[in-house]
Design a protein around this motif. Structure first.
Motif, PDB file in Angstrom:
ATOM      1  N   ASN A  82     -21.861   5.065   7.947  1.00 51.51           N
ATOM      2  CA  ASN A  82     -21.915   6.520   7.831  1.00 51.51           C
ATOM      3  C   ASN A  82     -22.586   7.108   9.061  1.00 51.51           C
ATOM      4  O   ASN A  82     -23.640   6.623   9.477  1.00 51.51           O
ATOM      5  CB  ASN A  82     -22.708   6.904   6.575  1.00 51.51           C
ATOM      6  CG  ASN A  82     -22.378   8.293   6.091  1.00 51.51           C
ATOM      7  OD1 ASN A  82     -22.321   9.239   6.868  1.00 51.51           O
ATOM      8  ND2 ASN A  82     -22.152   8.416   4.786  1.00 51.51           N
ATOM      9  N   ALA A 139     -16.359   3.352   5.921  1.00 52.10           N
ATOM     10  CA  ALA A 139     -16.780   2.542   4.787  1.00 52.10           C
ATOM     11  C   ALA A 139     -16.358   1.091   4.975  1.00 52.10           C
ATOM     12  O   ALA A 139     -15.504   0.766   5.809  1.00 52.10           O
ATOM     13  CB  ALA A 139     -16.185   3.112   3.494  1.00 52.10           C
ATOM     14  N   ARG A 150     -24.342  13.139  -2.372  1.00 49.77           N
ATOM     15  CA  ARG A 150     -24.804  12.770  -1.031  1.00 49.77           C
ATOM     16  C   ARG A 150     -23.631  12.350  -0.160  1.00 49.77           C
ATOM     17  O   ARG A 150     -23.548  12.695   1.026  1.00 49.77           O
ATOM     18  CB  ARG A 150     -25.828  11.634  -1.123  1.00 49.77           C
ATOM     19  CG  ARG A 150     -26.401  11.228   0.230  1.00 49.77           C
ATOM     20  CD  ARG A 150     -27.369  10.053   0.083  1.00 49.77           C
ATOM     21  NE  ARG A 150     -27.948   9.674   1.355  1.00 49.77           N
ATOM     22  CZ  ARG A 150     -27.354   8.884   2.248  1.00 49.77           C
ATOM     23  NH1 ARG A 150     -26.144   8.398   1.990  1.00 49.77           N
ATOM     24  NH2 ARG A 150     -27.946   8.594   3.392  1.00 49.77           N
ATOM     25  N   ASP A 151     -22.682  11.580  -0.748  1.00 52.07           N
ATOM     26  CA  ASP A 151     -21.499  11.159  -0.001  1.00 52.07           C
ATOM     27  C   ASP A 151     -20.684  12.371   0.449  1.00 52.07           C
ATOM     28  O   ASP A 151     -20.187  12.417   1.581  1.00 52.07           O
ATOM     29  CB  ASP A 151     -20.615  10.252  -0.869  1.00 52.07           C
ATOM     30  CG  ASP A 151     -21.279   8.921  -1.158  1.00 52.07           C
ATOM     31  OD1 ASP A 151     -22.207   8.543  -0.423  1.00 52.07           O
ATOM     32  OD2 ASP A 151     -20.871   8.274  -2.145  1.00 52.07           O
ATOM     33  N   LYS A 152     -20.536  13.351  -0.431  1.00 54.10           N
ATOM     34  CA  LYS A 152     -19.754  14.544  -0.090  1.00 54.10           C
ATOM     35  C   LYS A 152     -20.422  15.336   1.031  1.00 54.10           C
ATOM     36  O   LYS A 152     -19.745  15.856   1.924  1.00 54.10           O
ATOM     37  CB  LYS A 152     -19.576  15.417  -1.327  1.00 54.10           C
ATOM     38  CG  LYS A 152     -18.695  14.787  -2.400  1.00 54.10           C
ATOM     39  CD  LYS A 152     -18.612  15.667  -3.649  1.00 54.10           C
ATOM     40  CE  LYS A 152     -17.747  15.004  -4.721  1.00 54.10           C
ATOM     41  NZ  LYS A 152     -17.678  15.819  -5.972  1.00 54.10           N
ATOM     42  N   ARG A 191     -11.284  11.519   4.494  1.00 56.90           N
ATOM     43  CA  ARG A 191     -11.310  10.962   3.142  1.00 56.90           C
ATOM     44  C   ARG A 191     -10.043  10.192   2.818  1.00 56.90           C
ATOM     45  O   ARG A 191     -10.073   9.224   2.055  1.00 56.90           O
ATOM     46  CB  ARG A 191     -11.509  12.097   2.133  1.00 56.90           C
ATOM     47  CG  ARG A 191     -11.713  11.606   0.712  1.00 56.90           C
ATOM     48  CD  ARG A 191     -12.123  12.724  -0.249  1.00 56.90           C
ATOM     49  NE  ARG A 191     -11.110  13.784  -0.278  1.00 56.90           N
ATOM     50  CZ  ARG A 191     -11.332  15.039   0.117  1.00 56.90           C
ATOM     51  NH1 ARG A 191     -12.515  15.378   0.596  1.00 56.90           N
ATOM     52  NH2 ARG A 191     -10.381  15.960   0.046  1.00 56.90           N
ATOM     53  N   LEU A 207     -14.213   7.590   4.932  1.00 56.96           N
ATOM     54  CA  LEU A 207     -15.450   7.691   4.176  1.00 56.96           C
ATOM     55  C   LEU A 207     -15.099   8.024   2.728  1.00 56.96           C
ATOM     56  O   LEU A 207     -14.269   8.895   2.481  1.00 56.96           O
ATOM     57  CB  LEU A 207     -16.360   8.787   4.752  1.00 56.96           C
ATOM     58  CG  LEU A 207     -17.069   8.488   6.066  1.00 56.96           C
ATOM     59  CD1 LEU A 207     -17.861   9.705   6.523  1.00 56.96           C
ATOM     60  CD2 LEU A 207     -18.001   7.294   5.921  1.00 56.96           C
ATOM     61  N   ARG A 208     -15.721   7.339   1.814  1.00 54.12           N
ATOM     62  CA  ARG A 208     -15.471   7.585   0.397  1.00 54.12           C
ATOM     63  C   ARG A 208     -16.577   8.485  -0.160  1.00 54.12           C
ATOM     64  O   ARG A 208     -17.764   8.221   0.063  1.00 54.12           O
ATOM     65  CB  ARG A 208     -15.418   6.271  -0.380  1.00 54.12           C
ATOM     66  CG  ARG A 208     -14.496   5.215   0.218  1.00 54.12           C
ATOM     67  CD  ARG A 208     -13.092   5.707   0.456  1.00 54.12           C
ATOM     68  NE  ARG A 208     -12.218   4.673   1.008  1.00 54.12           N
ATOM     69  CZ  ARG A 208     -11.074   4.903   1.587  1.00 54.12           C
ATOM     70  NH1 ARG A 208     -10.628   6.157   1.715  1.00 54.12           N
ATOM     71  NH2 ARG A 208     -10.328   3.901   2.051  1.00 54.12           N
ATOM     72  N   ALA A 209     -16.194   9.542  -0.843  1.00 51.25           N
ATOM     73  CA  ALA A 209     -17.164  10.508  -1.373  1.00 51.25           C
ATOM     74  C   ALA A 209     -17.227  10.391  -2.886  1.00 51.25           C
ATOM     75  O   ALA A 209     -16.455  11.024  -3.604  1.00 51.25           O
ATOM     76  CB  ALA A 209     -16.780  11.919  -0.943  1.00 51.25           C
ATOM     77  N   THR A 230     -20.468  10.461  -4.554  1.00 44.97           N
ATOM     78  CA  THR A 230     -21.671  11.152  -5.019  1.00 44.97           C
ATOM     79  C   THR A 230     -21.848  12.441  -4.228  1.00 44.97           C
ATOM     80  O   THR A 230     -21.161  12.690  -3.229  1.00 44.97           O
ATOM     81  CB  THR A 230     -22.914  10.266  -4.831  1.00 44.97           C
ATOM     82  OG1 THR A 230     -23.154  10.089  -3.429  1.00 44.97           O
ATOM     83  CG2 THR A 230     -22.728   8.915  -5.486  1.00 44.97           C
TER      84      THR A 230
END
Length: 527
Positions: free
Chosen positions: A310, A34, A336-338, A361, A330-332, A334
């Motif tokens: 990503n 990110a 989609r992010d997860k 994370r 990586l930031r989750a 949403t």
């Protein structure tokens, strides 16, 4: 430990020291994470490591921060104290501050030596991608390139292409008989897209002297590889131009470099920042060819490293070829992010000491989970790694310091002054002027004749001015020239018609050698 680029190490809760082995560096790589998690610093230390090992580097400086590679870091201040603490933690005892031999480049010629290629070398496929053409418009562009190759009309800059398209439009009917439908509406659309490209400053990319790949693969007298830095902060305002240029450069490397197999170290390492721009809205045919180049170019001794936020920004077939990986946080937030986080974790060889998904994370700025290729090219077990500090300056240099580097660079003598050689624009203009002059002379000769004069003399004078030979040929003309033959009997109504008749006369045979184009449409140059 085999020769390699030191990435970082551990401490309590972290893994062993991580090195990127030079003999596997041409197996490509990925730097992901990110915004604000440390991707740029990782790119900087990799560039330093490759340069120190005698490997030239090409990278795009998207934020303007990487210009600091040409200046040694400072051994004073809070930043130095933080670096010293990190080095003690990871056991980096050999750390020193150092500057690296850098060469600055800029498509716009403002912050570096101008980077140019010719329209012919770019080729119709990448140019159509740059101009966002439809299939029909791309077809017309391919016809223009075909005519250029066959008729010996060098396409060096945009005015060459614009002049050729004007001629194609004026003679669309005749050309359609040979090459297929040539729509004047498509030609108009291409010309408008070329105008937009000019307004964005993209016309500066096309011209001479064109960039020679050998100038990107040089080493300094002390044996360190040059770090070629493309100023891309302004270029990001035209992201398709940025992506197309780097694709062209990648394809040129692929076409020109010889096979070397598995060298002890790469001949060049190519960093592609903001890699998602390569694939946004790209047609599948182009993505397939990029995947083919990525798969085969490693045998040419070139390592390609994609930098993106990503991993799923990169097509799966290409992602599977990236053996050396540095994954920042990586930031989750949403669903989609997860999903993307989970998929990123699944691509690593698991480590029983921790959960990879959780580690990706939770790692902080300047930390990463890493996996480097090990013996026999086997992916290493994923490790949590504290990234080492850079030896060069963290952050950009001043405008005065950049100017001093540019002034000392030998590349200025080669690239700073543009050339404008005799090419398609000048050739077509000369033909138009010649045909128009011949028509005017014929009209004057006819007007000067008495009305009671011999009609046969008038016809012979007109044909001589038009350079038409009425003597029957021993062999019949080719069918493709029938239209050109019949058009010679009538006087041209415009310069465009005169030019068309002069050039169509040559379409009965090939006046130029047909050139071979490579995998992405650029000209193939014999070694």
């Amino acid at each position: 430990m085999e020769s390699g680029v030191f990435l970082g190490g551990g401490g309590e809760g972290y893994g062993d020291k991580q090195h990127l082995a030079l003999k596997y560096a041409n197996r490509h790589g990925l730097i992901a994470g990110a915004t604000g998690t440390g991707k740029t610093v990782t790119l900087q230390i990799l560039a330093e490591g490759f340069s120190a090992a005698g490997v030239p580097v090409f990278l795009a400086d998207v934020k303007g921060d990487l210009s600091g590679l040409c200046k040694a870091g400072s051994a004073e201040g809070e930043l130095h104290e933080a670096f010293a603490k990190r080095n003690a933690t990871i056991g980096f005892d050999d750390f020193t501050y150092a500057a690296f031999p850098a060469v600055f480049w800029d498509l716009f010629g403002a912050q570096g030596h101008p980077v140019r290629t010719t329209v012919a070398e770019m080729g119709p496929l990448l140019l159509a991608r740059l101009l966002e053409l439809t299939d029909a418009q791309e077809g017309v562009l391919n016809i223009a390139f075909r005519l250029s190759d066959e008729q010996g009309l060098p396409l060096l800059d945009l005015k060459d292409l614009q002049a050729l398209l004007v001629w194609v439009g004026e003679n669309a009917k005749e050309l359609s008989l040979r090459y297929g439908n040539v729509s004047t509406a498509s030609i108009g659309a291409i010309q408008r897209r070329l105008l937009v490209l000019e307004n964005q400053g993209g016309d500066r990319l096309f011209g001479e002297p064109a960039l020679a790949l050998a100038d990107l693969m040089r080493c300094a007298p002390d044996g360190r590889g040059h770090v070629n830095i493309l100023a891309a902060d302004a270029l990001m305002g035209a992201p398709r131009l940025y992506a197309t240029f780097l694709l062209w450069l990648l394809s040129e490397l692929f076409e020109e470099l010889p096979e070397v197999g598995n060298p002890d170290k790469p001949k060049l390492v190519f960093f592609f920042d903001e890699a998602h721009l390569l694939f946004d809205d790209a047609p599948k045919a182009l993505v397939d060819k990029v995947e083919q180049v990525a798969r085969l170019i490693r045998s040419k001794g070139v390592g390609v490293y994609f930098i993106t936020q990503n991993p799923d920004d990169i097509p799966e077939d290409i992602l599977g070829q990236l053996g050396n990986r540095v994954q920042h946080a990586l930031r989750a937030f949403t669903a989609r992010d997860k999903k993307a986080l989970r998929q990123a974790a699944e691509t690593y060889r698991p480590n029983p000491a921790f959960d990879t998904e959780v580690a990706i994370r939770e790692v902080g700025t300047g930390e990463a989970v890493t996996s480097m290729l090990q013996e026999k090219g086997v992916p290493g077990i994923v490790q949590r790694t504290l990234i080492r500090p850079p030896s060069s300056q963290l952050g950009p240099i001043t405008a005065e310091e950049r100017a001093a580097v540019l002034a000392a660079s030998p590349m200025g003598k080669t690239y700073d002054t543009p050339l404008d050689r005799h090419s398609a624009y000048e050739i077509l203009k000369a033909r138009a002027d010649e045909a128009a002059q011949a028509a005017e002379e014929a009209e004057r000769a006819a007007a000067d004749r008495p009305e009671t004069g011999d009609a046969g003399d008038m016809i012979r004078e007109y044909n001589r001015a038009r350079r038409y030979d009425p003597t029957p040929r021993a062999k019949p003309m080719r069918k493709t020239a029938s239209k050109a033959r019949s058009s010679r009997y009538s006087a041209p109504n415009s310069i465009g018609e005169a030019l068309g008749q002069a050039v169509l006369k040559e379409l009965s045979g090939t006046t130029g050698k047909r050139l071979v184009r490579g995998i992405l449409g650029g000209l193939f140059k014999a070694r």
